[in-house]
Scaffold this motif. Structure first.
Motif, PDB file in Angstrom:
ATOM      1  N   ARG A  65       0.853  -1.184   0.000  1.00 43.32           N
ATOM      2  CA  ARG A  65       0.000   0.000   0.000  1.00 43.32           C
ATOM      3  C   ARG A  65       0.892   1.238   0.000  1.00 43.32           C
ATOM      4  O   ARG A  65       1.945   1.264   0.647  1.00 43.32           O
ATOM      5  CB  ARG A  65      -0.899   0.042   1.247  1.00 43.32           C
ATOM      6  N   SER A 100       1.070   3.923   1.689  1.00 46.50           N
ATOM      7  CA  SER A 100       0.495   4.429   2.929  1.00 46.50           C
ATOM      8  C   SER A 100       1.127   5.716   3.421  1.00 46.50           C
ATOM      9  O   SER A 100       0.613   6.331   4.364  1.00 46.50           O
ATOM     10  CB  SER A 100       0.617   3.366   4.031  1.00 46.50           C
ATOM     11  N   THR A 159       0.094  10.307   5.920  1.00 45.97           N
ATOM     12  CA  THR A 159      -0.524   9.034   5.554  1.00 45.97           C
ATOM     13  C   THR A 159      -1.921   9.262   4.988  1.00 45.97           C
ATOM     14  O   THR A 159      -2.781   9.857   5.648  1.00 45.97           O
ATOM     15  CB  THR A 159      -0.595   8.073   6.760  1.00 45.97           C
ATOM     16  N   ASP A 187      -4.121   6.997   4.434  1.00 47.97           N
ATOM     17  CA  ASP A 187      -5.086   6.077   5.041  1.00 47.97           C
ATOM     18  C   ASP A 187      -4.577   5.650   6.418  1.00 47.97           C
ATOM     19  O   ASP A 187      -3.878   4.637   6.551  1.00 47.97           O
ATOM     20  CB  ASP A 187      -5.284   4.851   4.140  1.00 47.97           C
ATOM     21  N   GLU A 246      -4.990   1.922   7.487  1.00 49.71           N
ATOM     22  CA  GLU A 246      -4.283   0.801   6.851  1.00 49.71           C
ATOM     23  C   GLU A 246      -3.571   0.016   7.946  1.00 49.71           C
ATOM     24  O   GLU A 246      -2.922   0.606   8.813  1.00 49.71           O
ATOM     25  CB  GLU A 246      -3.294   1.346   5.823  1.00 49.71           C
TER      26      GLU A 246
END
Length: 908
Positions: free
Chosen positions: A589, A591, A607, A609, A612
């Motif tokens: 990801r 991230s 970040t 997300d 995550e």
């Protein structure tokens, strides 16, 4: 004598201090550096975690091992010889035995502690584990269990099993050597203490082995046995039941070992142990192999179908492909030139004619200004110019002290004077000057711009070429930039660096960098600051080495300041059922977005997300390190891009995993590949590229990262993938699939048509014969509405020059190919429309057919005339080529071909 020993002691102390001082100084300056960048937790958490884990494991090893040795040591007796069975006359008292046991236990505990301390992140992530948001299809466990808990359980199991095996072996050896334990036939005889002690350790080992079989069962989700990664039919129907049975057998064996101490059932116990050994071979190896060979291989698809589906779903989820938007793209190539230049003007104006490779050479030749400046690489981004989004290329003008003249390479110059780079260069990727050079939007020193860009803080103290330390705030003048015959100077006004506020700090840095200049230089004051670990690659990785980083950070100009933006990834190889790629990764990801201030050196980890699972776990391990992307300034947020490395990995996975039907997947009926193009005369895979365009079916233009696909082993185009770069739809993936019942030219097919075009190939040959090297740029595939455009720039590089010039643009549309000096001219020609609206023929792909043959009596009279006309046609073609009139060049070339064929017929 006393003085001699005292002198030796003093000398030893001095040598020890000198040899250790540099290490102490490095540790001290590291602490100062982490405090300066604002991430002290990134320094202390790993150290504290390593120490804590090492101490815990060492204490467990020491207590367990030493206690068992002490217990076994009772069999020695006060004057019993440990070596008596070997007839060695060495007496070992109980006190000496305790000392030996203590030393052995300490050494073993220290080794175990050191060895286990490297697993600190496994333990920390277990303590801060997070939910993965999905469950595995075999056991129904949360994905977070496999990412965080299972690695910890495996680590714990290996530590405990190692401890028990070593302890049991050592204890048994002591009892055997002291004749307190012996094997007579199938019976174990000896003292009650010896029998109970050894049996207890063996039973504990079997019970632990039962748990090990359970962990092995959970690990079947990583099995490579079947046609895809993850538990296969054999694993589920043979290996898993076998492991369950073996786990029960190991538990029973442990219980029987203990029971044997009271009921004297040696044969039953030995039978259980023997059954476990034989069963581990038959059930764990032979039986699964037989099932695979006899049941699965003859019916592989029907047996493996559900597990192929598990693998497809898990792989798509792990690589961020599960939510991909698949849309049909009905190619009709019915786009008109007028609509292209009106409704899609933004797309045309952002077509990238300048490739980063020749552009790097151009920047170095035109904008380095001085030998000590360097453009490390070219970045592609979008900026708003006069209210319109334009795609641009830009690069930081960094200072490389390695390029200073030899006589100028002094310590003062390298560390106090030449401290920073200056400014940047930027050009529109689609604009070309009359000389074939880029039209700079930002250029020169100090930075100048005709498009309204302001660079209020052009100094670059942190970058990709800043490998040396510098000291600022000294009495020496810092070089800022050259101004004709003189130089401009400056003083650092930022907040970066560690203050040299005491003698001990100066001494520590002198030891760290191996230079006494820190102590001897009169230029340094209490206000001086040392800037070190300035290379952004080292700077960011020193703070967060647990992230995987993109290959290339990119420069951003925001609010008049320069920043570096760098994509970072959270990755794992432990996602259940997901197919690993070559790097061993089966989960990724994007991230983290890292931003580094090029002036102050501030590093911020944003970040997108926070939920995550891996970044959420890391946020618990390193509190305060990650900041939500919502808090990123809008000026920076406007330049967030979808990362190329992640996109390439996803596209590579999509080559296979666009097939979601298990039967199609098993038969590999629709395997895709990356297209091939010709760049600089060599074949290479097409790389993803950024475009500003309106995607089919969308209402507005946006910044996209796109890549076409071809069927495996074929050159025609089958689909193209786009990643959105603009908020609020940032990160969305859209896959456009072409109809399978018609041909859509792929990049290599267009390259072949370019090579076969007589006008273009003749021009390329003529340029090469004149001593110039033709460099063919990237072939860009640009979908527009229900049509596909192809654009390829041509660069000329003189034989003795390192300055590429963009001289021609080739465009292809439908069955037409055209070349012109400008992009608009090439597009107009390929659509058969002159820029003024006049209809013109596109450059022909083949010469015109020959006219009817002349009558025999006319041949002799007309050969001389035909030859003259052929010469004039050839001269006219050359003239039109020099003038850039490619439509006329094609007509003259076609006329020349017709005349030559007619001459050939007359000569028969």
């Amino acid at each position: 004598m006393i003085r001699r020993y005292l002198g030796l002691v003093i000398a030893a102390v001095i040598v020890g201090f000198v040899t250790s001082f540099r290490g102490i100084a490095t540790l001290f300056t590291d602490i100062l550096w982490f405090r300066e960048v604002g991430y002290p937790q990134a320094f202390w958490v790993p150290i504290a975690s390593r120490v804590a884990l090492g101490v815990v494991v060492a204490v467990i090893f020491f207590v367990f091992f030493y206690a068992n040795l002490r217990l076994a040591g009772r069999s020695l007796g006060r004057f019993t010889s440990l070596f008596q069975p070997l007839n060695v006359p060495v007496q070992l008292t109980e006190g000496r035995a305790r000392l030996v046991f203590l030393l052995v236990s300490v050494v073993l505990a220290v080794l175990a502690g050191f060895g286990s301390s490297s697993y600190w992140m496994v333990v920390q992530q277990f303590l801060h584990r997070a939910s993965g948001g999905a469950k595995d299809p075999l056991f129904g466990l949360d994905v977070g269990f496999y990412l965080f808990s299972l690695p910890f359980y495996r680590f714990t199991y290996s530590i405990l099993m190692t401890l028990i095996v070593l302890t049991a072996a050592s204890v048994a050896a002591i009892y055997v050597l002291t004749r307190s334990l012996a094997l007579r036939g199938t019976r174990v005889v000896g003292t009650s203490l010896a029998r109970h002690h050894v049996a207890g350790l063996i039973a504990l080992g079997f019970l632990l082995k039962a748990w090990g079989y359970r962990l092995a069962a959970l690990g079947l989700v990583y099995s490579p046995r079947g046609v895809v990664f993850g538990a296969s039919y054999t694993d589920v129907h043979a290996q898993l039941p076998a492991l369950k049975i073996l786990s029960v057998m190991a538990f029973i064996a442990g219980v029987l070992v203990l029971a044997d101490l009271f009921v004297r059932a040696e044969k039953l116990t030995l039978g259980a142990i023997g059954a476990l050994v034989v069963g581990s071979f038959l059930l764990g190896t032979v039986y699964p192999a037989a099932v695979q060979k006899l049941s699965v291989e003859p019916n592989e698809l029907s047996r493996e179908r559900p597990y192929i589906r598990y693998n497809i779903e898990a792989t798509r989820e792990a690589f961020g492909l599960s939510d991909i938007d698949v849309r049909p793209f009905d190619v009709r190539n019915d786009l008109s030139f007028d609509r292209l230049m009106t409704a899609h003007r933004d797309t045309v104006e952002s077509i990238r004619l300048w490739d980063w490779r020749p552009l790097t050479q151009t920047y170095k030749q035109l904008q380095e200004i001085r030998v000590y400046y360097d453009f490390n690489d070219i970045d592609i981004d979008r900026y708003v110019v006069d209210g319109r989004t334009r795609q641009v290329a830009l690069s930081a003008r960094e200072l490389s002290v390695a390029e200073l003249p030899e006589q100028a390479k002094t310590w003062v110059n390298e560390h106090l004077v030449y401290t920073h780079g200056y400014g940047l260069a930027m050009n529109d990727v689609s604009e070309v000057s009359a000389e074939g050079l880029p039209q700079f939007m930002i250029r020169d020193i100090p930075p100048r711009s005709d498009q309204g860009f302001e660079v209020t803080r052009p100094e670059l103290y942190y970058g990709e070429r800043t490998d040396n330390y510098v000291v600022v705030g000294t009495s020496a003048r810092e070089f800022d930039y050259p101004t004709g015959e003189a130089n401009a100077y400056t003083s650092y006004e930022g907040r970066g660096g560690v203050p040299l506020s005491s003698f001990w700090r100066k001494a520590a840095f002198a030891a760290r960098f191996g230079s006494l200049k820190f102590l001897m230089s009169t230029d340094m004051t209490r206000d001086s600051r040392v800037l070190y670990i300035r290379n952004i690659h080292d700077r960011v990785r020193t703070i967060a080495p647990f992230l995987l980083y993109d290959r290339d950070p990119y420069l951003v100009l925001a609010d008049g300041r320069l920043f570096w933006m760098w994509d970072a990834y959270t990755v794992s190889g432990l996602y259940p059922y997901s197919q690993p790629i070559e790097e061993g990764i089966n989960y990724i990801r994007n991230s983290v977005k890292v931003v580094v201030d090029a002036y102050n050196g501030d590093v911020t980890f944003y970040t997108p997300d926070p939920d995550e699972p891996i970044v959420k776990s890391l946020s618990g391990v390193f509190p305060g390190m990650f900041v939500p992307l919502d808090k990123m300034p809008e000026a920076l947020k406007a330049h967030v891009r979808y990362p190329e490395d992640l996109f390439t990995i996803q596209a590579r996975v999509l080559n296979t995993y666009h097939m979601t039907d298990p039967d199609t997947f098993y038969n590999r009926e629709d395997f895709w590949d990356f297209p091939v193009e010709i760049y600089g005369g060599e074949r290479q895979s097409v790389q993803p590229y950024y475009v500003f365009m309106r995607a089919p079916g969308d209402e507005r233009a946006e910044y996209l990262l796109i890549l076409p696909f071809t069927p495996s082993g074929k050159d025609n185009m089958i689909a193209w993938l786009a990643a959105r770069n603009d908020f609020p739809r940032y990160g969305q993936l859209v896959l456009y699939t072409f109809p399978k019942d018609r041909l859509v030219y792929g990049p290599m097919q267009v390259e072949s048509r370019i090579d076969q075009n007589p006008a273009i190939s003749q021009a390329l040959t003529l340029w090469s014969q004149r001593g110039s090297r033709v460099v063919r740029g990237n072939l860009l595939v640009i979908p527009v509405e229900n049509s596909v455009l192809y654009v390829e720039p041509l660069y000329l590089l003189a034989e003795r020059s390192e300055l590429p010039e963009l001289k021609r643009v080739i465009a292809a549309f439908g069955n037409a190919v055209a070349m012109d000096t400008t992009l608009e001219g090439a597009l107009a020609a390929v659509f058969g429309v002159a820029p003024e609206g006049r209809r013109v023929p596109a450059v022909p792909e083949q010469v015109a057919p020959a006219p009817p043959q002349a009558l025999p009596e006319e041949r002799a009279a007309t050969v001389s005339d035909l030859a003259g006309r052929a010469v004039r046609a050839y001269e006219d073609a050359n003239r039109r080529l020099r003038e850039g009139d490619f439509a006329g060049f094609g007509e003259s070339l076609a006329e020349l071909g017709r005349l030559l064929r007619e001459l050939e017929e007359r000569a028969k």
